[in-house]
Design an enzyme around this catalytic site. Structure first.
Site, short mmCIF file in Angstrom:
data_model
loop_
_atom_site.label_atom_id
_atom_site.label_comp_id
_atom_site.label_asym_id
_atom_site.label_seq_id
_atom_site.Cartn_x
_atom_site.Cartn_y
_atom_site.Cartn_z
N GLN A 8 -0.78 32.94 0.08
CA GLN A 8 -0.31 32.93 -1.30
C GLN A 8 0.68 34.08 -1.52
OE1 GLN A 8 -3.33 32.24 -4.44
NE2 GLN A 8 -4.79 32.35 -2.75
N ASN A 9 0.78 34.98 -0.57
CA ASN A 9 1.61 36.16 -0.73
C ASN A 9 3.09 35.84 -0.62
OD1 ASN A 9 -0.80 37.45 -0.92
ND2 ASN A 9 -0.72 38.37 1.11
N VAL A 10 3.88 36.57 -1.38
CA VAL A 10 5.33 36.36 -1.37
C VAL A 10 6.04 37.40 -0.52
CG1 VAL A 10 5.41 35.12 -3.58
CG2 VAL A 10 5.58 37.62 -3.57
N ASP A 11 5.29 38.34 0.05
CA ASP A 11 5.88 39.35 0.93
C ASP A 11 6.04 38.76 2.34
OD1 ASP A 11 3.47 39.94 2.64
OD2 ASP A 11 2.66 40.58 0.70
N HIS A 29 3.67 30.27 -2.46
CA HIS A 29 4.33 30.66 -3.72
C HIS A 29 5.74 31.18 -3.51
CE1 HIS A 29 0.62 29.97 -5.80
NE2 HIS A 29 -0.02 30.88 -5.10
#
Length: 140
Positions: free
Chosen positions: A93-96, A111
């Protein structure tokens, strides 16, 4: 000549904000998380961008800068090292990009990604972003 091919067993790993919190990145939902200071409706929707693009861009630029400075932690590195033995797919789910920085090669970002900018006019146009670039509103 028959070649003996050994297939690696598959592992699918799901990750969320907790794994990147260890690298110093703020989460969204913790008691001191990002949603404590912002409403999802004011920074994370198309309407929010149309209503106040400067706020939205500022918010995400801050996230981009923090993510660019962050380093993978032991958990990211351990998952990347699993690839020596297993066929690993990480769904996050992380955007990094800490999984990629650690060396993981198959990462699905549910995401989106902070280090990519997608055109709002043509969704097939996606630009890479790095710490040298800050997004600005050119529609004004």
């Amino acid at each position: 000549m028959m070649v003996n091919v050994i297939k690696k067993r598959k592992i699918v790993v799901f990750t969320g904000a907790g794994i990147s919190a260890e690298s110093g990145l703020s989460t969204f939902r913790d008691s001191d998380g990002l949603w404590e200071n912002y409403s999802v409706h004011e920074i994370a929707t198309k309407d929010a961008f149309e209503h106040n693009p400067e706020l939205v861009l500022s918010f995400y630029n801050q996230r981009k800068i923090a993510a660019a400075k962050a380093l993978p932690n032991k958990a990211h590195i351990a998952l990347a090292e699993l690839e020596t033995v297993y066929d690993v797919i990480i769904i996050t789910q992380n955007v990094d990009d800490l999984h990629e920085k650690a060396g993981s090669s198959k990462v699905i970002h549910l995401h989106g990604q902070l280090n990519r900018a997608q055109s709002s006019i043509d969704s097939t146009i996606i630009y890479g972003w790095d710490k040298r670039f800050i997004l600005v509103n050119i529609a004004s």
